[in-house]
Structures are given as C-alpha cells and as structure tokens.
Scaffold this motif. Sequence first.
Motif, PDB file in Angstrom:
ATOM      1  N   ILE A  46      38.907  44.959  46.769  1.00  0.00           N
ATOM      2  CA  ILE A  46      38.620  44.832  45.345  1.00  0.00           C
ATOM      3  C   ILE A  46      39.956  44.624  44.648  1.00  0.00           C
ATOM      4  CG2 ILE A  46      37.770  45.971  43.260  1.00  0.00           C
ATOM      5  CD1 ILE A  46      36.062  47.743  45.056  1.00  0.00           C
ATOM      6  N   GLY A  47      40.034  43.648  43.771  1.00  0.00           N
ATOM      7  CA  GLY A  47      41.245  43.419  42.992  1.00  0.00           C
ATOM      8  C   GLY A  47      41.020  43.835  41.548  1.00  0.00           C
ATOM      9  N   VAL A  48      41.914  44.658  41.029  1.00  0.00           N
ATOM     10  CA  VAL A  48      41.861  45.041  39.617  1.00  0.00           C
ATOM     11  C   VAL A  48      43.051  44.370  38.945  1.00  0.00           C
ATOM     12  CG1 VAL A  48      41.837  46.926  37.957  1.00  0.00           C
ATOM     13  CG2 VAL A  48      40.787  47.240  40.215  1.00  0.00           C
ATOM     14  N   ASP A  49      42.763  43.384  38.118  1.00  0.00           N
ATOM     15  CA  ASP A  49      43.779  42.551  37.463  1.00  0.00           C
ATOM     16  C   ASP A  49      44.025  43.101  36.062  1.00  0.00           C
ATOM     17  OD1 ASP A  49      45.318  40.596  36.301  1.00  0.00           O
ATOM     18  OD2 ASP A  49      43.961  38.937  36.750  1.00  0.00           O
ATOM     19  N   LEU A  50      45.223  43.607  35.840  1.00  0.00           N
ATOM     20  CA  LEU A  50      45.578  44.215  34.562  1.00  0.00           C
ATOM     21  C   LEU A  50      46.451  43.243  33.769  1.00  0.00           C
ATOM     22  CD1 LEU A  50      46.476  47.775  35.932  1.00  0.00           C
ATOM     23  CD2 LEU A  50      44.246  46.920  35.152  1.00  0.00           C
ATOM     24  N   ASP A  51      45.877  42.638  32.742  1.00  0.00           N
ATOM     25  CA  ASP A  51      46.608  41.680  31.916  1.00  0.00           C
ATOM     26  C   ASP A  51      47.449  42.399  30.870  1.00  0.00           C
ATOM     27  OD1 ASP A  51      45.762  39.312  33.091  1.00  0.00           O
ATOM     28  OD2 ASP A  51      43.945  39.207  31.878  1.00  0.00           O
ATOM     29  N   VAL A  52      48.663  41.901  30.689  1.00  0.00           N
ATOM     30  CA  VAL A  52      49.526  42.405  29.622  1.00  0.00           C
ATOM     31  C   VAL A  52      50.052  41.178  28.883  1.00  0.00           C
ATOM     32  CG1 VAL A  52      51.547  43.792  29.034  1.00  0.00           C
ATOM     33  CG2 VAL A  52      50.168  44.413  31.011  1.00  0.00           C
ATOM     34  N   LYS A  53      49.220  40.659  28.003  1.00  0.00           N
ATOM     35  CA  LYS A  53      49.586  39.460  27.238  1.00  0.00           C
ATOM     36  C   LYS A  53      48.540  39.264  26.143  1.00  0.00           C
ATOM     37  CE  LYS A  53      47.180  36.453  30.546  1.00  0.00           C
ATOM     38  NZ  LYS A  53      47.300  35.336  31.499  1.00  0.00           N
ATOM     39  N   ALA A  66      44.707  50.307  29.272  1.00  0.00           N
ATOM     40  CA  ALA A  66      43.240  50.346  29.200  1.00  0.00           C
ATOM     41  C   ALA A  66      42.648  50.967  30.458  1.00  0.00           C
ATOM     42  CB  ALA A  66      42.693  48.936  28.992  1.00  0.00           C
ATOM     43  N   LEU A  67      43.232  50.669  31.625  1.00  0.00           N
ATOM     44  CA  LEU A  67      42.734  51.272  32.863  1.00  0.00           C
ATOM     45  C   LEU A  67      43.000  52.779  32.866  1.00  0.00           C
ATOM     46  CD1 LEU A  67      41.461  51.005  35.666  1.00  0.00           C
ATOM     47  CD2 LEU A  67      43.758  50.566  36.568  1.00  0.00           C
ATOM     48  N   ALA A  68      44.166  53.188  32.361  1.00  0.00           N
ATOM     49  CA  ALA A  68      44.473  54.616  32.293  1.00  0.00           C
ATOM     50  C   ALA A  68      43.470  55.342  31.406  1.00  0.00           C
ATOM     51  CB  ALA A  68      45.898  54.820  31.776  1.00  0.00           C
ATOM     52  N   ALA A  69      43.093  54.703  30.286  1.00  0.00           N
ATOM     53  CA  ALA A  69      42.114  55.306  29.383  1.00  0.00           C
ATOM     54  C   ALA A  69      40.737  55.370  30.042  1.00  0.00           C
ATOM     55  CB  ALA A  69      42.050  54.502  28.085  1.00  0.00           C
ATOM     56  N   LEU A  70      40.367  54.315  30.776  1.00  0.00           N
ATOM     57  CA  LEU A  70      39.082  54.308  31.470  1.00  0.00           C
ATOM     58  C   LEU A  70      39.046  55.413  32.524  1.00  0.00           C
ATOM     59  CD1 LEU A  70      36.352  52.838  32.031  1.00  0.00           C
ATOM     60  CD2 LEU A  70      37.589  51.439  33.708  1.00  0.00           C
ATOM     61  N   ALA A  71      40.158  55.584  33.239  1.00  0.00           N
ATOM     62  CA  ALA A  71      40.229  56.623  34.264  1.00  0.00           C
ATOM     63  C   ALA A  71      40.058  58.005  33.653  1.00  0.00           C
ATOM     64  CB  ALA A  71      41.565  56.530  35.012  1.00  0.00           C
ATOM     65  N   GLU A  72      40.699  58.238  32.520  1.00  0.00           N
ATOM     66  CA  GLU A  72      40.572  59.544  31.866  1.00  0.00           C
ATOM     67  C   GLU A  72      39.150  59.768  31.385  1.00  0.00           C
ATOM     68  OE1 GLU A  72      42.614  62.104  28.199  1.00  0.00           O
ATOM     69  OE2 GLU A  72      43.264  60.052  28.618  1.00  0.00           O
ATOM     70  N   ASN A  73      38.541  58.722  30.843  1.00  0.00           N
ATOM     71  CA  ASN A  73      37.188  58.843  30.303  1.00  0.00           C
ATOM     72  C   ASN A  73      36.155  59.056  31.404  1.00  0.00           C
ATOM     73  OD1 ASN A  73      35.130  58.627  28.206  1.00  0.00           O
ATOM     74  ND2 ASN A  73      34.687  56.597  29.042  1.00  0.00           N
ATOM     75  N   ARG A  74      36.355  58.420  32.561  1.00  0.00           N
ATOM     76  CA  ARG A  74      35.366  58.498  33.654  1.00  0.00           C
ATOM     77  C   ARG A  74      35.737  59.534  34.714  1.00  0.00           C
ATOM     78  NH1 ARG A  74      31.187  54.789  33.682  1.00  0.00           N
ATOM     79  NH2 ARG A  74      31.087  53.807  31.621  1.00  0.00           N
ATOM     80  N   GLY A  75      36.859  60.190  34.546  1.00  0.00           N
ATOM     81  CA  GLY A  75      37.202  61.291  35.435  1.00  0.00           C
ATOM     82  C   GLY A  75      37.681  60.897  36.815  1.00  0.00           C
TER      83      GLY A  75
END
Length: 301
Positions: free
Chosen positions: A102-109, A117-126
């Motif tokens: 699985i590839g998780v592509d994190l755009d910064v642009k 956004a991924l860090a926030a999703l991780a905190e929200n979903r535990g």
Amino acid sequence: MTLRTTNRHHRPKPAWTAARALALAAAERGLSVFPLSPSKLPAVASAHRDQPNLRCTGQCGALGHGVHDATTNPARIRALFAAAPWATGYGIACGRAPHHLIGVDLDVKNGLDGIAALAALAENRGFTVPDTVTVATPTGGRHLWLTAPASARVPNSASKHAPGVDVRGSGGYLVGPGSLGTRGYYRYAADTDPSHIAPAPTALLAVLTPPPAPPARRVSTQSRTGANGALDGLARFVSDAGPGETNNRLFWAACRAFENPRIDPLRAERVLLDAAVAKGHPEREAAGTIASARRRSGASR
C-alpha cells in the motif's frame, strides 16, 4: 513478438541505465516493476492505442499495458526497458504478492500538507504511523510504503480520507526510489531502512478499506417482477454510494446483476449505467466497469 530496442550505435542514457538497474534490484526483493517516463507515466506505448475502447490488461501478450506490465521477471523487465529507451524511472505496482504493498502519498504543495493531515487522521482514528520505507519526492512530499494482508482490497484514492493524503492500492503504483522525474529525483528519505516495510496498522486499514457490500436481496426466480425489484435494489445501492465509492459499488452491483439468470443483462447494463452517471461518474469509465463485471461473471449478450 517484436520489441523496440535501444539503438545499438548509441550508448543508453545514464538515467535509463540507472532506472533499469534499480528496477531489477527492486524485483529481486519481490517488488513488481515497469518503466516510467519523466512524467511518471508508463513509458511503454499502449499496445492498443488505436483501439481506445478495448479493455485489455495484458492478456494479448504484448507489452504496453501500464501497471499491468509490472513484473519481477528479469528478462521481462529488460524487454520492457528495451521498448522504452526514453524511460528515466520505474514504477512499483501496489497490491501484488508477496508484499501486497500500500502506498500512502503525502502531498506538500498547493496549500496542502499531507504529512500533517496524516498525523491528524492517526490521532483521530487511534493509530500510530509506523516507521517504514519512506521515499522523498522532488516537491517535498513523502511516499510511505506499508504491507497489507493478502485479503485486503485497498482502492486508490485522492484526498478521500484526508486532504493531501492519496492512497495507492490494487491497480495503482508508486514511483520507485532513484527515478528521475521532470522535477527531480525520488530518493529514500534520511534514516529509512529500504528493507523494512512495516505492516499497515489495523485501524488505518479499516479507514482505507471500503465496507463489505450488503448481501443481495433474495429474489424469487419465478417472478419477473421480483427480478426487476432486484435490479432496482442494485441500482439504489449504486445511487447511495458515498464519495469515492461509486466505481466499487457499480462493479459489485453489476456482477450480482449478471449472475442473476432472471435479470436481462442488457437492461441491467442500461439501468446501472444510468445510476452511476446520475452520481456524476464518467460514463465511459462506468461502461468499462460494467463490461469488466460482465466478463468476470461470464454473462453473454
């Protein structure tokens, strides 16, 4: 089969040579690869460019089927690169055994910060984002590599789960580290261990994997009205799709319709196509999905 090859009177370009070597090395680690152009698109020209409506994923045996060309076979990889002397990179197919990547592509642009956004999703979903293979992109983004169970069916998506967080699953691909794109090189991020691809956290998989389709409603095989009711129910299932779910629901519904001997296949095709288009799904893509379901179910016209 005739293959296009590099001109023997001209030395291959360094980027092509490096990309082929890196692709072969990746294949040795069980990653299925294929050549990419500087624009990150498949480098081998389509085998069916004169037949745009033909849906072939390599059954014809020719080269030129995009991610479906991906392989771990060294001879096949060399043939693919020989057919694309302009290649400057390589793609890694996701969802393939043994890693089921699985590839998780994190755009910064463009105002997006996929990392945050991924860090926030991780905190929200535990869940905790694991230390795993990470590739730095030329534009400052990151590609995270994760493994999944063989049974997981993770669809491709763009900013569906969080802004700037794109997902590459079955049928998708990642740009391999060492590839040269129009904006620069893709490289392993600092402190990354290229041999360590971490498993996707269970909570993250739950986010990325669509819920199972509801069981088909029992329909009397003695009643034409019942068959019509079943088709109407499948059309509603497509119409009720959430964002990014329409294509998956359409495929499932079309398979169920074509498997039902009391449902007229031509009517099913028309009704389900109308339901998908009404949801804003592109008509050509919807028609292709329905055709794939027809082939899978073995339905005849």
